[in-house]
Write a protein that holds these residues in place. Structure first.
Motif, PDB file in Angstrom:
ATOM      1  N   ALA A   1       0.443   6.851 -14.098  1.00  0.00           N
ATOM      2  CA  ALA A   1       0.193   7.977 -13.207  1.00  0.00           C
ATOM      3  C   ALA A   1       1.147   7.804 -12.050  1.00  0.00           C
ATOM      4  O   ALA A   1       1.496   6.684 -11.704  1.00  0.00           O
ATOM      5  CB  ALA A   1      -1.239   7.932 -12.696  1.00  0.00           C
TER       6      ALA A   1
ATOM      7  N   TYR B   1       5.297 -12.385  -5.471  1.00  0.00           N
ATOM      8  CA  TYR B   1       3.971 -12.172  -4.869  1.00  0.00           C
ATOM      9  C   TYR B   1       2.845 -12.646  -5.783  1.00  0.00           C
ATOM     10  O   TYR B   1       1.771 -13.020  -5.302  1.00  0.00           O
ATOM     11  CB  TYR B   1       3.786 -10.699  -4.468  1.00  0.00           C
TER      12      TYR B   1
ATOM     13  N   VAL C   1       1.407  -3.529 -11.145  1.00  0.00           N
ATOM     14  CA  VAL C   1       1.429  -2.123 -11.583  1.00  0.00           C
ATOM     15  C   VAL C   1       2.826  -1.698 -12.049  1.00  0.00           C
ATOM     16  O   VAL C   1       3.095  -0.510 -12.199  1.00  0.00           O
ATOM     17  CB  VAL C   1       0.981  -1.177 -10.433  1.00  0.00           C
TER      18      VAL C   1
ATOM     19  N   THR D   1       4.148  -3.763  -5.313  1.00  0.00           N
ATOM     20  CA  THR D   1       5.481  -3.647  -4.702  1.00  0.00           C
ATOM     21  C   THR D   1       6.482  -3.205  -5.772  1.00  0.00           C
ATOM     22  O   THR D   1       6.145  -3.160  -6.957  1.00  0.00           O
ATOM     23  CB  THR D   1       5.926  -5.019  -4.154  1.00  0.00           C
TER      24      THR D   1
ATOM     25  N   LEU E   1       2.474   4.442  -2.709  1.00  0.00           N
ATOM     26  CA  LEU E   1       1.817   5.506  -3.481  1.00  0.00           C
ATOM     27  C   LEU E   1       0.780   4.913  -4.451  1.00  0.00           C
ATOM     28  O   LEU E   1      -0.380   5.338  -4.465  1.00  0.00           O
ATOM     29  CB  LEU E   1       2.866   6.296  -4.276  1.00  0.00           C
ATOM     30  N   ILE E   2       1.219   3.935  -5.247  1.00  0.00           N
ATOM     31  CA  ILE E   2       0.323   3.394  -6.268  1.00  0.00           C
ATOM     32  C   ILE E   2      -0.709   2.455  -5.637  1.00  0.00           C
ATOM     33  O   ILE E   2      -1.912   2.570  -5.898  1.00  0.00           O
ATOM     34  CB  ILE E   2       1.127   2.657  -7.365  1.00  0.00           C
TER      35      ILE E   2
ATOM     36  N   PHE F   1      10.018  -7.732  -6.820  1.00  0.00           N
ATOM     37  CA  PHE F   1       9.326  -8.666  -5.924  1.00  0.00           C
ATOM     38  C   PHE F   1       7.999  -9.147  -6.508  1.00  0.00           C
ATOM     39  O   PHE F   1       7.331  -9.996  -5.927  1.00  0.00           O
ATOM     40  CB  PHE F   1       9.065  -7.999  -4.560  1.00  0.00           C
TER      41      PHE F   1
ATOM     42  N   ASP G   1       0.574  -5.098   3.801  1.00  0.00           N
ATOM     43  CA  ASP G   1       1.745  -4.227   3.687  1.00  0.00           C
ATOM     44  C   ASP G   1       2.754  -4.617   4.755  1.00  0.00           C
ATOM     45  O   ASP G   1       2.369  -5.052   5.845  1.00  0.00           O
ATOM     46  CB  ASP G   1       1.342  -2.749   3.857  1.00  0.00           C
ATOM     47  N   ARG G   2       4.037  -4.449   4.418  1.00  0.00           N
ATOM     48  CA  ARG G   2       5.093  -4.787   5.394  1.00  0.00           C
ATOM     49  C   ARG G   2       4.943  -3.958   6.659  1.00  0.00           C
ATOM     50  O   ARG G   2       5.269  -4.388   7.751  1.00  0.00           O
ATOM     51  CB  ARG G   2       6.480  -4.458   4.805  1.00  0.00           C
TER      52      ARG G   2
ATOM     53  N   LEU H   1       0.840  -1.211   0.000  1.00  0.00           N
ATOM     54  CA  LEU H   1       0.000   0.000   0.000  1.00  0.00           C
ATOM     55  C   LEU H   1       0.871   1.255   0.000  1.00  0.00           C
ATOM     56  O   LEU H   1       0.829   2.067   0.915  1.00  0.00           O
ATOM     57  CB  LEU H   1      -0.910   0.007   1.220  1.00  0.00           C
TER      58      LEU H   1
ATOM     59  N   SER I   1       6.257  -0.540 -13.612  1.00  0.00           N
ATOM     60  CA  SER I   1       6.529   0.411 -14.698  1.00  0.00           C
ATOM     61  C   SER I   1       7.230  -0.242 -15.886  1.00  0.00           C
ATOM     62  O   SER I   1       7.335   0.369 -16.936  1.00  0.00           O
ATOM     63  CB  SER I   1       7.429   1.537 -14.194  1.00  0.00           C
TER      64      SER I   1
ATOM     65  N   GLN J   1       6.738   9.107  -2.524  1.00  0.00           N
ATOM     66  CA  GLN J   1       6.520   7.691  -2.267  1.00  0.00           C
ATOM     67  C   GLN J   1       5.640   7.493  -1.049  1.00  0.00           C
ATOM     68  O   GLN J   1       5.600   8.350  -0.173  1.00  0.00           O
ATOM     69  CB  GLN J   1       7.880   7.044  -1.957  1.00  0.00           C
ATOM     70  N   GLY J   2       4.971   6.365  -0.982  1.00  0.00           N
ATOM     71  CA  GLY J   2       4.298   5.947   0.230  1.00  0.00           C
ATOM     72  C   GLY J   2       2.814   6.268   0.302  1.00  0.00           C
ATOM     73  O   GLY J   2       2.311   7.133  -0.418  1.00  0.00           O
TER      74      GLY J   2
END
Ligand code: NAP
Length: 383
Positions: free
Chosen positions: A143, A105, A120, A97, A24-25, A101, A45-46, A22, A122, A148-149
């Protein structure tokens, strides 16, 4: 959750969505899917404090800490199994992530959920080549932000953004499932677009990864040349064109590494182009230099102004104000009345203008064009 027809004869319903990562994206997708698409969203989320916040925000209906793993094949602890079991009745799992990784996952999500899985990242080839799951569709929402975050996540991040989807070669996925994902993406405000992974990676290397390298190169160059005064001169235009150099170094080193072959090819071509320009300069070949700038301007002027591209940035508009009270408020009111959200305002420090010079950061180029039109109608000069 509605029962889904696994054979794909009936329309596929995506009511419950799992998100891994969880940031930014992932956070923005969670927000858009919860608030705009009305889906139930569960998150892993970690960082457990991120989960706590997303639950408190009403974005997640359930959440758990993502266990630290290095290998999808390694035996899972009971606690890890409990976390992943949240995905068991998800119709879609989205892996958000960092790129490296994602294949791991995807494997883990496929063990716990029978729904669709997407990501997601890039860059798409390194992911598509490593993922074997037949229920996987590669994704890339074009987008983002240099931030970050979860704290910077936004429900509206995907508005007007192109959202690339890459089907696996020889994909046997029922059309109903692909359509369901497309429809869901549309509800976040984005526009789905299918591309082959290689085609995507080449295009994105050209319009996103190469500009990041170029922006950082300009910034590094200025840092090396700065004898104490350069930074003050660089506060205006230079600051704008190097904005993306402020991106997260770890994330971008990872993206460039994954974009390796495409980016290396493009860098070579760019270096050749710069060498050509360098030669024109040495030869004092004014026609050749003019041709260089003409071609650049012609292509740039022909770019679409609606929607968002791969290099997402708030657009900026410079507005020249008269030196009289209330001008700032008037500009803000004119744009506010038309529903244009000003993300940031800067007063230019260096100005060759007697009044004030405002720089507005607006959400995208379409809103910038609209804002320029409104302000010009009201008598302001802007560019
Ligand atoms: P971000 O804000 O840093 O979020 C990354 C997320 O991944 C965080 O939840 C982070 O958890 C988690 N994470 C990091 N390392 C992990 C690991 N080893 N195992 C499990 N989770 C891990 O980054 P982001 O911008 O959202 O980027 C995430 C993905 O989106 C990347 O694949 C990127 O290519 C793609 N993307 C980015 C943009 C952009 O402009 N930023 C645009 C489109 C697509 P913690 O919070 O605990 O660190």
């Amino acid at each position: 959750m509605a029962e889904n027809d696994t054979a794909g004869r009936l329309p596929y319903r995506i009511d419950r969505i799992g998100i891994i990562g969880l940031g930014l994206i992932g956070g923005s997708l969670a927000r858009a899917l919860r608030l705009r698409a009305g889906a139930a969203v569960v998150g892993l989320d970690r960082d457990i404090s991120t989960i706590t916040r997303a639950l408190a925000d009403g974005i997640l209906t359930a959440g758990a800490q993502l266990p630290l793993l290095h290998d999808a094949e390694a035996p899972l602890s009971d606690e890890a199994k409990k976390s992943f079991s949240l995905l068991s009745d998800c119709d879609l799992v989205i892996i958000c992530t960092p790129v490296e990784f994602i294949p791991m996952y995807v494997d883990l999500a496929a063990r716990f959920s029978s729904g669709l899985i997407t990501d997601v990242a890039s860059v798409k080839q390194p992911v598509m080549q490593k993922v074997a799951c037949e229920r996987f569709i590669g994704g890339h929402p074009m987008a983002g932000s240099e931030r970050q975050g979860y704290n910077y996540s936004s429900e509206s991040l995907f508005e007007n953004a192109i959202y690339v989807l890459c089907l696996q070669e020889n994909s046997n996925l029922p059309v109903s499932k692909v359509k369901a994902l497309e429809e869901l993406i549309t509800r976040t405000g984005a526009a789905p677009m299918h591309m082959k992974a290689r085609e995507h990676d080449r295009a994105v290397a050209a319009v996103s990864h190469l500009p990041h390298v170029a922006a950082s190169a300009l910034s590094v160059m200025a840092a090396r040349l700065d004898d104490g005064n350069l930074a003050r001169l660089a506060a205006g235009g230079f600051r704008d064109i190097t904005r993306i150099a402020s991106s997260d170094p770890d994330l971008w080193a990872g993206i460039c590494r994954q974009s390796g072959v495409e980016l290396a090819e493009l860098l070579e071509k760019t270096i050749n182009l710069l060498q050509e320009f360098h030669q024109s300069l040495v030869d004092d070949d004014i026609d050749s230099m003019r041709r260089f700038f003409f071609q650049g301007a012609k292509y740039r002027d022909g770019l679409p102004v609606d929607g968002r591209g791969a290099l997402i940035s708030p657009s900026s508009l410079t507005v020249y104000l008269n030196d009289q009270p209330g001008e700032l408020g008037r500009v803000a009111a004119l744009l506010g009345e038309e529903g244009i959200n000003i993300r940031n305002i800067r007063i230019r420090e260096y100005r060759a203008y007697e009044g004030g010079c405002l720089q507005l950061l607006l959400p995208d180029s379409a809103q910038t064009v609209k804002a320029a039109w409104i302000l010009r109608e009201a008598g302001y000069a802007c560019d």
